[in-house]
Each structure stands twice: as structure tokens, then as C-alpha cells.
Design a protein around this motif. Structure first.
Motif, short mmCIF file in Angstrom:
data_model
loop_
_atom_site.label_atom_id
_atom_site.label_comp_id
_atom_site.label_asym_id
_atom_site.label_seq_id
_atom_site.Cartn_x
_atom_site.Cartn_y
_atom_site.Cartn_z
N UNK A 66 0.82 -1.33 -0.01
CA UNK A 66 0.04 0.02 0.08
C UNK A 66 0.92 1.14 -0.06
N UNK A 67 0.40 2.60 -0.43
CA UNK A 67 0.87 3.45 -0.38
C UNK A 67 1.25 3.91 1.01
N UNK A 86 0.28 4.95 -5.01
CA UNK A 86 -0.11 3.99 -5.59
C UNK A 86 0.41 3.91 -7.14
N UNK A 87 0.81 2.67 -7.69
CA UNK A 87 1.20 2.36 -8.82
C UNK A 87 2.16 1.17 -8.93
N UNK A 88 2.71 0.96 -10.18
CA UNK A 88 3.65 0.12 -10.10
C UNK A 88 5.08 0.36 -10.17
N UNK A 89 5.79 -0.26 -9.45
CA UNK A 89 7.36 0.13 -9.58
C UNK A 89 8.05 -1.12 -9.87
N UNK A 90 9.48 -0.84 -10.51
CA UNK A 90 10.31 -1.84 -11.20
C UNK A 90 11.84 -2.07 -10.64
N UNK A 132 -4.18 3.11 -0.01
CA UNK A 132 -4.11 2.79 1.44
C UNK A 132 -6.10 2.28 1.65
N UNK A 133 -5.99 1.00 2.28
CA UNK A 133 -7.42 0.54 2.23
C UNK A 133 -8.25 1.27 3.25
N UNK A 134 -9.33 1.54 3.02
CA UNK A 134 -10.49 2.08 3.60
C UNK A 134 -11.40 1.26 4.02
N UNK A 179 -6.99 -5.78 9.57
CA UNK A 179 -6.07 -6.43 10.32
C UNK A 179 -4.78 -6.30 9.66
N UNK A 180 -4.71 -6.59 8.35
CA UNK A 180 -3.34 -6.38 7.93
C UNK A 180 -2.62 -5.18 8.10
N UNK A 181 -3.35 -4.01 7.93
CA UNK A 181 -2.64 -2.88 8.35
C UNK A 181 -2.30 -2.49 9.73
#
Length: 225
Positions: free
Chosen positions: A93-94, A142-146, A168-170, A200-202
Motif C-alpha cells: 500500500x502507499x 499507488x502505482x507499479x514500481x520496477x 491505502x485500504x479504507x 487486520x493487515x494494516x
């Protein structure tokens, strides 16, 4: 029942109480001997500053997200670890952070474009190069990193990593469900399983952040001595 979202605050309160009790029962009686009134006032100020710092670092650690050591716990950033498989088991997550740990005499970390990732060629596709052996890379948005290892042949041998970063999850607000039974209206509050799982994950904070907090505690205790 205590909400998991309050867990970091509870930890902060618990830690500050522990430090205060340690100072009161062990440190303060020892260092108070021979101190002038002004010295004791300064000591109290240091103590209060330490307590505020502990609570602040704890809460900031929560806000900054989770730190993930690439390849952990069974590997690292090397030729033996399947980084692609490792990343597939993690939801990023961001606000999270990647930690690349490796031998600087053997590897490095190069963030590249998608083209550089696909072709294992960072020559004209480099975003940034890391080479400290303990590189912290923030996933700010948010996005894709390489990422690839820039040592010739290493990327082709599997030292490459694609990270998909989500917003981020809301958590969805609880929903009230009502029904009539026996002439009476009965209502229950429910939370969707997906929202509960995300929360729970966050709520699970990384070991790196807590180690940093421990370092702040240690430094503060040294100052108090």
C-alpha cells in the motif's frame, strides 16, 4: 472489546508507562544524589521530552505504513531468492517501504522503467540507483514500481522485482441489518469480511519500526543517566 485501530495508541501508552516506572524506580533515585534544584528541573524536562518522543515515534510508525525486507524471511536481495514469487504474496500500500539488504561487493538495486524491467536493461531506463547494501525505498504513491540488479547477468538470472502498490485500504463503515421477529424489531451491526481483513493487515506493524522505537528508548535512557 478493544478496536485494532487503537492498538498502536495502546502500545504507545504502555511503553511510556514502562519508561516512567523504570525512571522512577531505578534511575531517578540514583541520579538525584548531589543534584541541585536546577539540575533536577532539567532532568525532569528531559524525562518529559523522552515520554513525548516515544509516543510520537510510535504513532508516526503506524502512519508510515509497513516496512518489508525484500525476500524475507527466507531470503534477501540475491541470486538465490525468487523475488517475483516473494512479491506475489505481499499486498503493498502507499506509505509502505521496501528494504533491500545485500552485499555491496556483489549486487546493487536499480529502479527502472517497465521497458528496462522487461529487457533487463537499465542503461537508458534508470530511474534511480541504490548501492548501500541496506537501501530503504519508500512506496509513496499507488502505482507499479520496477527494480533490477544492475550487475551484468543478474537480472536475467532472476534478480528483478515488480511491486504493485495500492491506495491505502479504507474500511467500510459497519452496516445495520434489521428484521422483525416475534413482533419485535431486532437489529445487528455487521462489518464486511474484506474490510476486517484489510484492517487486520494494516494493524500489523513491521519489526523495523519497532526497532527504531527501541533505539529511541535506549538513547533516551542514556540521556537520563
Amino acid at each position: 472489546m478493544t478496536s485494532m485501530h487503537n492498538t498502536p495508541l495502546i502500545k504507545a501508552i504502555s511503553i511510556t508507562r514502562t519508561v516512567f516506572q523504570l525512571r522512577s524506580s531505578i534511575l531517578f533515585p540514583i541520579i538525584s544524589l548531589g543534584l541541585t534544584a536546577s539540575s533536577r528541573s532539567a532532568m525532569k524536562a528531559h524525562r518529559d521530552l523522552l515520554l513525548v518522543t516515544v509516543a510520537t515515534v510510535t504513532l508516526l510508525g503506524t502512519a508510515l505504513g509497513t516496512s518489508y525486507t525484500v525476500g524475507a524471511p527466507d531470503g534477501s536481495w540475491d541470486l538465490k531468492t525468487n523475488s517475483i514469487q516473494w512479491a506475489s504474496g505481499v499486498r503493498f500500500y502507499a506509505g509502505d517501504q521496501l528494504l533491500f539488504q545485500y552485499s555491496v561487493s556483489e549486487h546493487n538495486v536499480v529502479e527502472v522503467t517497465k521497458s528496462g524491467y522487461d529487457t533487463c536493461n537499465g542503461s537508458n531506463n534508470t530511474v534511480v540507483t541504490y548501492q548501500t547494501g541496506n537501501d530503504a525505498v519508500p512506496l509513496a504513491a499507488a502505482g507499479t514500481r520496477y527494480f533490477i540488479c544492475g550487475i551484468p547477468g543478474h537480472c536475467a538470472a532472476g534478480m528483478k522485482l515488480q511491486v504493485n502498490v495500492s491506495s491505502p485500504a479504507v474500511s467500510s463503515p459497519p452496516q445495520q441489518q434489521c428484521r422483525w421477529k416475534g413482533g419485535k424489531r431486532r437489529c445487528n451491526w455487521s462489518v464486511s469480511p474484506s474490510s476486517s481483513a484489510s484492517a487486520a493487515v494494516r494493524a500489523d506493524q513491521s519489526a523495523v519500526l519497532w526497532l527504531r522505537l527501541a533505539a529511541v528508548l535506549a538513547a533516551g535512557l542514556v540521556l537520563l543517566c
